[in-house]
Enzyme design. Structure first.
Site, PDB file in Angstrom:
ATOM      1  N   ASP A 144       0.761   3.585  -3.295  1.00  0.00           N
ATOM      2  CA  ASP A 144       0.533   5.192  -2.933  1.00  0.00           C
ATOM      3  C   ASP A 144       1.086   6.136  -3.751  1.00  0.00           C
ATOM      4  OD1 ASP A 144      -1.301   7.343  -1.058  1.00  0.00           O
ATOM      5  OD2 ASP A 144       0.959   7.697  -0.310  1.00  0.00           O
ATOM      6  N   GLU A 175       0.665  -1.168   0.402  1.00  0.00           N
ATOM      7  CA  GLU A 175      -0.043   0.232  -0.020  1.00  0.00           C
ATOM      8  C   GLU A 175       0.816   1.410  -0.423  1.00  0.00           C
ATOM      9  OE1 GLU A 175      -2.535   0.263   3.262  1.00  0.00           O
ATOM     10  OE2 GLU A 175      -2.305   2.558   3.161  1.00  0.00           O
ATOM     11  N   GLU A 208      -4.517   0.026  -3.475  1.00  0.00           N
ATOM     12  CA  GLU A 208      -3.291   1.006  -2.970  1.00  0.00           C
ATOM     13  C   GLU A 208      -2.837  -0.424  -3.288  1.00  0.00           C
ATOM     14  OE1 GLU A 208      -3.532   4.963  -1.559  1.00  0.00           O
ATOM     15  OE2 GLU A 208      -3.308   3.794  -0.447  1.00  0.00           O
ATOM     16  N   ASP A 210      -6.692   1.211   1.477  1.00  0.00           N
ATOM     17  CA  ASP A 210      -6.061   1.047   0.921  1.00  0.00           C
ATOM     18  C   ASP A 210      -5.251  -0.259  -0.077  1.00  0.00           C
ATOM     19  OD1 ASP A 210      -5.504   2.687   2.774  1.00  0.00           O
ATOM     20  OD2 ASP A 210      -6.158   1.281   4.586  1.00  0.00           O
TER      21      ASP A 210
END
Lengths: 225, 225
Positions: free
Chosen positions: A44, A40, A116, A113
Site C-alpha cells: 500500500d 499488504e 497490494e 488487498d
C-alpha cells in the site's frame, strides 16, 4: 514453481527470486498465519509513493488537493480489484473455507488487498525500481484516463481530505434537529471538528444534503480562517 | 546560496543541486503561488513509504494493524513539527504577513508541512535512496523509541483503521437517545458503517464512552463476520 504461478508471474512481468514472497502475497488471512497482511501494509505504501510521484510529474499544474483526489481515484479498492482481475489474481489466492463462498464487496476487498500484497512482495524481491516499473505498467491505462477535471469532489470528501492533509482529526456529523412533515422535512446537521474546536451547522431537505451543507460551511471557515 | 540556507542544508545533511527546489519547499502557501503544497504532497508519500518499509523490516512480528499504528505514531504532525524544529526550519520558512503572527497548533501544522515539503524536495533533487537516508537519520531516535506495546489504541481508532485498510468508508456516530438525570445520564450511540450497511449500538455514561462501546461492538462484528 507451480505451473499456475508461472502464468501469474508472466502476466505480472516479474519472476520472483524468492518464491516464498509470492506464496505469502497470495495467502489471505483466512488461510493461515503466514498471510499477506504485512505485505499488504508495505505494498500500500509502495503503491501510494509510486503513484504520487508519477502524478506529481504528469500533472505539473495540479495543486495538492487535486493531486490527492487523483491519487484517491487511482488507488481505490474498486480500481485495485479490477486490475487484480486482469492478472487473474483471484484464481491464485489461497483463502480459508469461509471466504471461498463470499462474493460482491467482500471479494473485491480481498482482491484489492491481494494486489497490494503482490506489489509489496515485488518490492521486497527486487527493490523499488522494479516495483515502480510493474506498478506503472499495471496502471498505464488508468494513468492515461484520469484527469483533474473529473476528480472534483463533494464538500464532505474535500473536508476530509483537507483535514487529513493538515494532520487533524476527521469530522463528525450529527443530526441536531428534524422539522416539518414527513414528506417535507428540514434537517439541521452539526459538523464537529474536534481538533479545531469547531461546530458548524448545515441545513437541507435530507440528512445527506444537510451534511454536505455543513461540510461546505466548515470548508469555507477553514480555508478563510 | 543564502548563508542561512547553507546552515539548513548542513543540518539536513543534503546540499541541493537545484536550489529552486529548496526555495519552493520553504515557501508557505501564504507567501505566493510557487509554494510548497505540491512538494508536501510528494514528501508525505515518500515519508510514508520509507517509514513503512523500515517498520516492516524492524518489527518482523508485528501485524498490519500494529504496523499502521506505529507509522501513525511516527509521522503525525506533532512529531514532524518537533523534527522540523531540530532543523530550525521555522527560521527559514517564507510566510505571508498573516501567518507570521500565528502560533500554537497552526504553527505546528506549518512546520510539519514544511518538513514534508523538504523531504519531497530532497527526493526530487537526489532520488529515493538519498531521501531515505535523510529520513532515517531524522527519525533515528523516534524509530528507536517507538514500540508496538505503546501503540495499542482505543476501539474508535482501531475501527477507523480497519475500515481504511479495507478501503471502506469511515464510520459515523450519532446519539440515539439520552436517558436519566443530568448527573447520571445514559447515552445510546449508533455507529453507522455505510459501506457495510451496519448500524451497531453502544451504551455508556457519556457520549464518548457510548461511542467507544459502539465502535467496540462494530469491531467485533467485523472481525468475526
Amino acid at each position: 514453481m507451480r505451473g499456475d504461478l508461472e502464468r501469474l508471474s508472466r502476466r505480472l512481468g516479474h519472476t520472483f527470486g524468492d518464491q516464498r514472497l509470492l506464496e505469502a502475497a497470495l495467502t489471505h488471512r483466512s488461510a493461515g498465519s503466514a498471510n499477506n497482511e504485512r505485505l499488504e501494509f508495505l505494498g500500500d505504501a509502495v503503491l501510494s509513493f509510486v503513484i504520487s510521484a508519477e502524478l506529481y510529474e504528469r500533472f505539473s499544474k495540479a495543486n495538492e488537493g487535486t493531486l490527492s483526489r487523483l491519487r484517491a481515484a487511482l488507488v481505490k479498492g474498486e480500481t485495485l480489484a479490477r486490475l487484480a482481475i486482469t492478472l487473474d489474481l483471484g484464481e491464485h489466492l489461497r483463502l480459508g473455507p469461509g471466504e471461498l463462498k463470499s462474493g460482491g464487496f467482500r471479494r473485491e476487498s480481498i482482491l484489492a488487498d491481494g494486489l497490494e500484497a503482490l506489489i509489496g512482495a515485488v518490492y521486497l524481491d527486487a527493490g523499488i525500481a522494479a516495483a515502480r516499473t510493474r506498478i506503472l505498467s499495471l496502471f498505464e491505462e488508468e494513468l492515461q484516463n484520469v484527469s483533474p477535471s473529473e476528480v472534483l469532489k463533494d464538500p464532505k470528501t474535500r473536508l476530509q481530505e483537507l483535514l487529513q492533509s493538515r494532520h487533524e482529526p476527521l469530522p463528525g456529523y450529527s443530526v441536531l434537529s428534524v422539522e416539518g412533515d414527513a414528506h417535507e422535512q428540514t434537517f439541521v446537521v452539526g459538523c464537529r471538528i474536534s481538533g479545531l474546536d469547531m461546530l458548524v451547522k448545515g441545513t437541507g431537505g435530507s440528512r445527506r444534503k444537510a451534511e454536505q451543507a455543513a461540510a461546505k460551511a466548515a470548508l469555507e471557515q477553514l480555508e478563510n480562517g
